[in-house]
Design a protein around this motif. Structure first.
Motif, PDB file in Angstrom:
ATOM      1  N   VAL A  46     -20.443  -9.167   0.904  1.00 34.26           N
ATOM      2  CA  VAL A  46     -20.510  -8.714  -0.489  1.00 34.26           C
ATOM      3  C   VAL A  46     -21.250  -7.383  -0.571  1.00 34.26           C
ATOM      4  CG1 VAL A  46     -21.366  -9.273  -2.772  1.00 34.26           C
ATOM      5  CG2 VAL A  46     -20.326 -11.012  -1.416  1.00 34.26           C
ATOM      6  N   PHE A  48     -21.464  -5.030   1.737  1.00 33.75           N
ATOM      7  CA  PHE A  48     -20.601  -3.944   2.232  1.00 33.75           C
ATOM      8  C   PHE A  48     -19.501  -3.632   1.234  1.00 33.75           C
ATOM      9  CE2 PHE A  48     -21.805  -4.737   6.827  1.00 33.75           C
ATOM     10  CZ  PHE A  48     -22.508  -3.567   6.901  1.00 33.75           C
ATOM     11  N   SER A  49     -18.961  -4.684   0.593  1.00 28.39           N
ATOM     12  CA  SER A  49     -17.920  -4.449  -0.399  1.00 28.39           C
ATOM     13  C   SER A  49     -18.446  -3.578  -1.531  1.00 28.39           C
ATOM     14  CB  SER A  49     -17.427  -5.791  -0.909  1.00 28.39           C
ATOM     15  OG  SER A  49     -17.292  -5.790  -2.291  1.00 28.39           O
ATOM     16  N   LYS A  50     -19.688  -3.860  -1.969  1.00 33.36           N
ATOM     17  CA  LYS A  50     -20.243  -3.033  -3.046  1.00 33.36           C
ATOM     18  C   LYS A  50     -20.621  -1.644  -2.544  1.00 33.36           C
ATOM     19  CE  LYS A  50     -21.009  -4.093  -6.704  1.00 33.36           C
ATOM     20  NZ  LYS A  50     -20.185  -4.056  -7.930  1.00 33.36           N
ATOM     21  N   MET A  51     -20.904  -1.531  -1.254  1.00 28.43           N
ATOM     22  CA  MET A  51     -21.190  -0.195  -0.712  1.00 28.43           C
ATOM     23  C   MET A  51     -19.943   0.692  -0.780  1.00 28.43           C
ATOM     24  SD  MET A  51     -22.545   0.706   3.078  1.00 28.43           S
ATOM     25  CE  MET A  51     -21.011   1.078   3.873  1.00 28.43           C
ATOM     26  N   GLY A  66     -12.828  -2.079  -1.852  1.00 28.97           N
ATOM     27  CA  GLY A  66     -13.865  -3.038  -1.488  1.00 28.97           C
ATOM     28  C   GLY A  66     -13.643  -4.419  -2.054  1.00 28.97           C
TER      29      GLY A  66
END
Lengths: 111, 167
Positions: A46, A48-51, A66
């Motif tokens: 999660v 990394f997805s928001k990054m 993402g």
């Protein structure tokens, strides 16, 4: 929030789970430590997805970059739920046969 | 330090304390309860990252369903009495040392990677975690894995019944 903080937190949780699998001898607690490791990986996915979404969000507010990471987390949860139901059935059967959930007793394949 | 940073450190402290107490407590029922605390903290992290769907699913599936299953099995086996097992201190020591070495390697990789410098995870904004956007992608691009997971669930259910059946 810098991504290193999230990676460090997830690594902490993952290593605690690994230590639990190596140290404890109770099969149910080993199983719970595996759940802990899965959750550490979910948190990392999660983050990394928001990054990646944050990087794309700066240019285009409607981008869905993402979103795959969060769907992977969803599927990991699905597979973990199925795994828990089968694994607990196996542990119950093991308890019925040897009247213990101590994995030290399960060395019969040695002979 | 803003409220976001405070919440991050607070939830991280709760998660790590709970995870350590899962290992440290002798009674398996206490371990399950501490693991529920860890799941609540991780759900708080998801809310902080604005992944609301995953936060709710984490609470319902993990803290609600899976942990109740664990508790149910522990109470079925009457394991709440502490079973005295052979204590092997060297194995415990070796386990802790190897886990610590793995942790040090991971931390050194994170600290030395140039990729991760100045990258930040977006908090509070961004709407990819909402049910609307996730559901759209789930039922268009990911519809085949979704259906396969339903078959997986059915087979796991049948398998659990078959394994657990008294023969």
């Amino acid at each position: 929030m810098p991504i290193q903080y999230y990676i460090t937190l997830a690594a902490c949780l993952f290593c605690i789970g690994i230590v639990g699998v190596l140290v404890r001898r109770n099969a149910i607690i080993i199983f719970m430590c595996i759940e802990l490791m899965l959750n550490a990986v979910n948190l990392l996915l999660v983050a990394f997805s928001k990054m990646y979404h944050g990087a794309a969000f700066a240019h285009d507010a409607t981008s869905t970059t993402g979103i795959d990471g969060q769907l992977f987390v969803f599927f990991i949860m699905v597979v973990a739920a199925a795994e828990v139901s089968v694994g607990l059935a196996v542990i119950v059967m093991m308890y019925r046969n040897v009247h213990s959930v101590d994995v030290n007793f399960l060395n019969r394949l040695k002979n | 330090m803003g409220i976001i940073q405070f919440l991050f450190w607070f939830l991280s402290a709760i998660a790590l304390t709970g995870a350590i107490m899962v290992l440290a407590s002798k009674n398996p029922v206490h371990s399950v309860l501490w693991l529920i605390v860890v799941f609540f903290a991780i759900s708080g992290h998801y809310v902080l990252l604005n992944a609301q769907f995953l936060a709710i699913v984490n609470l319902i599936v993990y803290a609600g369903a899976i942990m109740v299953l664990f508790l149910f099995v522990i109470m079925l086996m009457n394991l709440s009495v502490v079973i005295e097992t052979r204590k092997n201190l060297w194995m415990k020591f070796a386990g802790i040392v190897s886990g610590g070495i793995l942790f040090l390697i991971m931390i050194s990789v994170v600290r030395s990677s140039a990729d991760m410098v100045n990258r930040t995870a977006q908090l509070k904004e961004g709407n990819i975690g909402l049910i609307q956007t996730l559901g759209k992608v789930l039922f268009t691009e990911y519809v085949v894995p979704f259906e396969i997971s339903s078959v997986l669930f059915l087979s796991a259910m049948v398998g659990a019944v078959v394994i657990g059946k008294k023969d």
